[in-house]
Design a protein around this motif. Structure first.
Motif, mmCIF file in Angstrom:
data_model
loop_
_atom_site.group_PDB
_atom_site.id
_atom_site.type_symbol
_atom_site.label_atom_id
_atom_site.label_comp_id
_atom_site.label_asym_id
_atom_site.label_seq_id
_atom_site.Cartn_x
_atom_site.Cartn_y
_atom_site.Cartn_z
ATOM 1 N N THR A 297 -28.137 -26.511 -12.174
ATOM 2 C CA THR A 297 -26.720 -26.340 -11.844
ATOM 3 C C THR A 297 -25.861 -27.364 -12.587
ATOM 4 N N ASP A 301 -18.226 -26.090 -8.683
ATOM 5 C CA ASP A 301 -18.148 -25.097 -7.595
ATOM 6 C C ASP A 301 -19.539 -24.637 -7.156
ATOM 7 N N ASP A 302 -20.457 -24.552 -8.109
ATOM 8 C CA ASP A 302 -21.826 -24.158 -7.766
ATOM 9 C C ASP A 302 -22.516 -25.239 -6.933
ATOM 10 N N TYR A 304 -20.862 -27.294 -4.906
ATOM 11 C CA TYR A 304 -20.238 -27.186 -3.584
ATOM 12 C C TYR A 304 -20.924 -26.105 -2.753
ATOM 13 N N GLU A 305 -21.270 -24.999 -3.396
ATOM 14 C CA GLU A 305 -21.927 -23.894 -2.695
ATOM 15 C C GLU A 305 -23.363 -24.262 -2.329
ATOM 16 N N LEU A 306 -24.060 -24.929 -3.241
ATOM 17 C CA LEU A 306 -25.453 -25.315 -3.018
ATOM 18 C C LEU A 306 -25.589 -26.253 -1.817
ATOM 19 N N LYS A 308 -23.378 -26.691 0.628
ATOM 20 C CA LYS A 308 -22.600 -26.279 1.800
ATOM 21 C C LYS A 308 -23.575 -25.797 2.877
ATOM 22 N N THR A 331 -19.949 -28.078 9.172
ATOM 23 C CA THR A 331 -20.402 -27.814 7.808
ATOM 24 C C THR A 331 -20.058 -28.982 6.902
ATOM 25 N N LYS A 334 -16.261 -30.629 1.136
ATOM 26 C CA LYS A 334 -16.234 -30.906 -0.306
ATOM 27 C C LYS A 334 -16.203 -32.399 -0.604
#
Length: 426
Positions: A297, A301-302, A304-306, A308, A331, A334
């Motif tokens: 990665t 943004d990727d 942040y998704e990973l 989260k 959760t 960021k």
């Protein structure tokens, strides 16, 4: 007057090169100042000088006062027999080698610009200042500052790499295990970082691999090693964790006596160690091969998704085992993921690429610039001098600057300090 300043003057030829003379009036032509020696022995090796018509090759020794030669007993040390020039600020005595031959002396204060000396005195004045250059920091050219901060950022990455390299040796090069330990440390934040670090090190990563397919068992492992499962609490979820941990402890012969105490004091509820441990368990439950995902990665943004992840169901209505609270989904945010990237992911990626002989500096710089600046007392103080910290790269570099240069008075090795020293006084 610091001897380091004289080293700086000699190394960078900040003197009147064309008219140099020894204290006895002999002309000096400097062909090569020599190689700066940071260990014991003469200050500069293999210099090349012409004194009058004689060409000399050898070493140069530098002192504030010429008499320091005898104070340091150099006249009795064979390492100083090959000195071809004694460079001093003040010539208060003649010096001799062990065989009693006289050593030519250059008195620097006769050959440097008054501006340079005045800048030096101003920079290192005894006034009470947060950093030596605080009166000039805002005037430093933005291009110069930006390039210096990038260099400082990679110095900081190198510093963080030392911990990673030590963990790699201890784990026999198991990158997944090292990532887990480093992530655990940063899930603990400043208050519980070292405690979470000791907790993660108390668990052989092979045990985590065997338990991460079941979220509750994974939580039992983490909470048990943290010492949270030895209380008298009559609650279904808590009792199930106690039973699971009791089995794990016996099966894997777990010990937690070296795990440092974990604190709740001075923490906001979202940062309670119970919440962070549950989120860490969720992360490893959801991602079986996290290290490979981290290496593959590169987009913010990727990431942040990973990273989260939320807590398990019990923690939606709890912050501690004892007391129920208003329901909320807890959760990772960021800003929190940004801290994980700064303190764990980017150093891991940097260290892994270095071991593989790959260059990922551009990708790392791009990510570091994309993450928001940290907020702490050091960053605030720098920003009060000049609005300089806009990204994580800036904030990490400024922390490196303050702790490794400003606090240690290493202005002569700092680009900003050099800029201040060489500015023209109007």
């Amino acid at each position: 007057m610091q001897e380091d300043f004289l080293h700086y003057i000699w190394k960078y030829k900040k003197f009147e090169i064309a008219n140099l003379k020894t204290t006895t009036g002999q002309s000096i032509l400097v062909n090569h100042v020599g190689q700066h020696n940071f260990n014991s022995g003469p200050d500069f090796f293999n210099a090349k000088l012409k004194i009058e018509e004689q060409l000399w090759a050898g070493n140069v020794e530098i002192h504030v006062k010429a008499s320091d030669w005898f104070l340091h007993n150099h006249e009795q040390d064979k390492a100083y027999d090959n000195i071809i020039l004694h460079v001093v600020w003040e010539h208060d005595t003649d010096v001799f080698r062990k065989n009693n031959t006289s050593i030519p002396t250059l008195q620097l204060k006769d050959f440097i610009e008054e501006t340079l000396f005045n800048n030096y005195e101003k920079l290192f004045s005894k006034q009470s200042k947060w950093i030596n250059c605080e009166n000039d920091f805002a005037l430093v050219d933005n291009f110069v500052l930006s390039n210096w901060l990038e260099r400082l950022y990679f110095e900081r990455l190198e510093r963080k790499s030392k911990t990673i390299e030590t963990l790699l040796q201890e784990s026999k090069n198991d990158w997944e295990a090292v990532l887990f330990i480093m992530l655990a440390k940063n899930f603990g934040l400043n208050v519980n970082g070292e405690s979470f670090f000791s907790l993660a090190k108390s668990i052989d990563f092979s045990i985590l691999r065997k338990t991460q397919s079941d979220q509750q068992i994974l939580e039992a492992l983490l909470f048990g090693q943290a010492g949270f499962l030895d209380q008298d609490i009559e609650e279904t979820y808590y009792l199930s964790l106690v039973n699971e941990y009791s089995f794990l402890k016996q099966k894997f012969k777990l010990e937690n006596h070296q795990v440092l105490p974990i604190q709740f004091f001075r923490l906001r509820p979202p940062n309670f160690p119970t919440i962070r441990l549950s989120q860490l368990a969720s992360l490893y439950y959801e991602h079986q091969n996290l290290f490979s995902r981290v290496i593959e990665t590169n987009a913010l943004d990727d990431f942040y998704e990973l990273f989260k992840v939320s807590t398990s169901a019990f923690w939606k209505t709890h912050y501690t085992f004892q007391k129920e609270s208003k329901a909320s989904v807890k959760t990772t945010t960021k800003p929190f993921v940004g801290l994980l990237l700064i303190n764990t992911i980017l150093p891991i990626k940097f260290c892994y690429a270095k071991q593989k002989g790959e260059d990922v500096n551009i990708d790392i710089i791009k990510l570091a610039y994309a993450i928001h600046s940290e907020k702490n007392s050091i960053i605030k103080a720098f920003n009060d001098l000049k609005k300089v910290s806009k990204s994580a790269l800036d904030s990490q570099a400024l922390i490196q600057l303050k702790t490794e240069y400003c606090d240690k008075n290493k202005c002569l090795q700092c680009t900003i300090g050099n800029t201040v020293l060489n500015k023209q006084i109007i």
